[in-house]
Enzyme design. Structure first.
Site, PDB file in Angstrom:
ATOM      1  CD  GLU A   1      -3.225  -1.044   1.956  1.00 23.49           C
ATOM      2  OE1 GLU A   1      -3.290  -0.151   2.815  1.00 23.49           O
ATOM      3  OE2 GLU A   1      -4.140  -1.886   1.791  1.00 23.49           O
TER       4      GLU A   1
ATOM      5  CD  GLU B   1      -3.614  -6.011   3.130  1.00 21.81           C
ATOM      6  OE1 GLU B   1      -4.517  -5.290   3.607  1.00 21.81           O
ATOM      7  OE2 GLU B   1      -2.401  -5.754   3.235  1.00 21.81           O
TER       8      GLU B   1
HETATM    9  O1  AHR Z   1      -5.294  -5.781   7.052  1.00 19.18           O
HETATM   10  C1  AHR Z   1      -5.229  -4.575   7.759  1.00 19.18           C
HETATM   11  C2  AHR Z   1      -4.573  -3.465   6.954  1.00 19.18           C
HETATM   12  O2  AHR Z   1      -5.360  -3.152   5.851  1.00 19.18           O
HETATM   13  C3  AHR Z   1      -3.225  -3.762   6.364  1.00 19.18           C
HETATM   14  O3  AHR Z   1      -2.190  -3.576   7.250  1.00 19.18           O
HETATM   15  C4  AHR Z   1      -3.137  -2.784   5.244  1.00 19.18           C
HETATM   16  O4  AHR Z   1      -2.318  -3.228   4.198  1.00 19.18           O
HETATM   17  C5  AHR Z   1      -4.578  -2.563   4.832  1.00 19.18           C
HETATM   18  O5  AHR Z   1      -4.881  -1.229   4.728  1.00 19.18           O
END
Ligand code: AHR
Length: 503
Positions: free
Chosen positions: A185, A305
């Protein structure tokens, strides 16, 4: 009420492709009680453990055949300095995890402990089916040299100072590290970069991610947030084949009002499922951009994610992202995996967020106690799709409507295993209507069918530490082979997988 739907499986499709097992990957961040308590309890704990890693959680996770595990973040990856997490534990620095709750990070769980966990999860599995480490490197606040040295420390098979240091810390043999993320990110917590700037950063950092000995690194570049197709376009244009995979993060949530994980009505249930189905369109759009630059689909889209994100449980640390898990989460898991299967020509790796005690977790712990969530059971029921051949399906379904929005009540996918068995997974999204599904097979005749189903008394049903067996899979009673097809009755809000032998 029982509605009727049809699912046709094209068992004779000529251009089928493999559903990589890596779509069933997981994610463990130094966040809340995921790593500490959920996985790591320390060697001196009363909770039974192997070299500090709790046995009950490893045993449960082994049943999922986890293909890869992403660590140490998430956002935490871009403030993690690997040297803090090696050497004698009592000498490791105590730093502040400023991202997640401002708690002290002891670094008790570092490189050796993570790679030990991957090896424990791989025990009893053949070499090509092991749990592959997916390490996320630090671009936001780390150096190129730091990243290069971490990879050398883990994987170099010769006699360098770093390899000697690894041996002095207890590991002579190099590890194999398959997946390596070059940042996380980086448009947000990983450095607030524009895609053009990150693309150049990626090129520089990735250049020094070397292959040592027989280790071959699959380099994953930071990708888009949700629908940000511009990020994908810039990366494909400026980086292209210098990356093996480009990530994508999409959470099923309403960022303006996440709502309770357990206390919700039909409107929020429906809205959650609707947001989950958006994954299909999001992946399609990023894939279309990638197709423009990479028509042969060599670069993977890595959804590293995904999952639900609700309000934290009452009276828990807001920075720990601890949420309960209901039948609603099971539906999100089932339909999202069905979407990934369909896109498996482009989507090469996926990681559910997160493994234990954080967000849509398959496992929750409370001191020595552990429970399996509805999400866990879906992952276990869907296991036969790992590395199986995708079979296209078409659905004719009643509409499931709330206000102006509508969804197909039936969501499904199918694959063929190496032994010829066809597995069909079906989700009945409706909150109160059962669904009678007729499955037809083009190019195959079903001989027998058996399966399991997961549901609960309500859309809010969940497992608790006091009552851990409320939502567990049971044998599917109402399935029968009829002529050249089969029929299944799915209760409201349920997920099923049926194994079909064919003639
Ligand atoms: O999964 C929680 C958070 O969500 C992670 O650290 C990040 O990559 C995303 O914004």
């Amino acid at each position: 009420m029982t509605a009727q739907a049809q699912l046709t499986v094209d068992a004779a499709a000529p251009d089928t492709f493999q559903i990589s097992r890596h779509l069933y990957g997981h994610f463990a961040e130094h966040l809340g009680r995921c790593v500490y308590e959920g996985l790591w309890v320390g060697e001196d704990s009363d909770i039974p453990n192997t070299r500090g890693i709790r046995n009950d959680v490893v045993e449960a996770l082994k049943k999922l055949d986890i293909p890869n595990l992403r660590w140490p973040g998430g956002c935490y990856a871009d403030e993690y300095h690997w040297r803090d997490g090696i050497g004698p534990r009592d000498q490791r620095p105590r730093t502040v995890n400023s991202l997640w709750g401002g708690v002290v990070e002891t670094h008790a769980f570092g490189t050796h402990e993570f790679l030990d966990l991957c090896e424990q999860l791989s025990e009893g599995r053949p070499e090509d089916r092991r749990c592959e480490p997916y390490i996320a490197g630090n671009v936001g606040s780390g150096t190129v040299q730091e990243m290069q040295e971490w990879i050398q420390y883990m994987t170099y098979d010769g006699d360098s100072d770093l390899a000697r240091e690894r041996a002095a810390n207890g590991r002579k043999e190099p590890w194999k590290v398959k997946f390596y993320g070059v940042g996380n990110e980086n448009w947000g917590c990983g450095g607030g970069m524009h895609p053009e700037f990150y693309a150049d950063q990626y090129r520089q950092y990735a250049e020094f991610c070397r292959n040592y000995g027989g280790n071959r690194i699959y380099k994953v570049a930071c990708g888009a947030n949700g629908r940000d197709e511009r990020w994908t376009r810039v990366m494909m244009d400026k980086v292209g084949r210098r990356m093996h995979g480009l990530s994508l993060h999409y959470y099923t949530t309403n960022w303006n009002d996440k709502g309770s994980a357990t206390d919700f009505g039909v409107d929020l249930y429906f809205d959650t499922l609707r947001r989950a189905t958006e994954m299909d369109d999001i992946v399609s759009r990023h894939s279309a951009v990638m197709d423009e630059f990479d028509p042969d689909r060599r670069i993977g889209l890595i959804v590293d994610e995904w999952g639900t994100w609700f309000d934290v449980e009452p009276d828990t640390n807001p920075g720990f992202l601890y949420q309960q898990n209901t039948v609603r989460d099971a539906l999100v898991a089932g339909l999202t995996l069905n979407i990934f299967h369909k896109h498996a020509q482009r989507v090469q790796v996926c990681n559910l967020a997160q493994l234990v005690n954080v967000l849509q977790a398959p496992i929750l712990t409370d001191g020595p106690r552990m429970i399996l969530t509805p999400t866990y059971h879906v992952l276990e029921m869907y296991k036969p799709h790992q590395d199986a051949a995708f079979l296209p399906t078409t659905v004719t379904s009643p509409h499931y409507t709330q206000g102006p929005a509508d969804l197909d009540q039936l969501n499904g996918s199918a694959s063929r295993a190496a032994d010829g068995t066809i597995h069909v997974s079906l989700c009945n999204l409706h909150h109160e209507d059962d669904l009678r599904v007729t499955c037809a097979f083009n190019g195959a005749t079903p001989k027998s069918a058996a399966g399991r189903i997961l549901s609960g008394d309500s859309i809010q049903a969940r497992n608790t530490f006091e009552d851990p067996g409320v939502v567990t899979p049971r044998e599917l009673q109402d399935v029968s082979v009829e002529g050249s097809g089969l029929t299944v009755t799915l209760p409201a809000h349920s997920v099923a997988t049926v194994a079909v032998t064919t003639g």
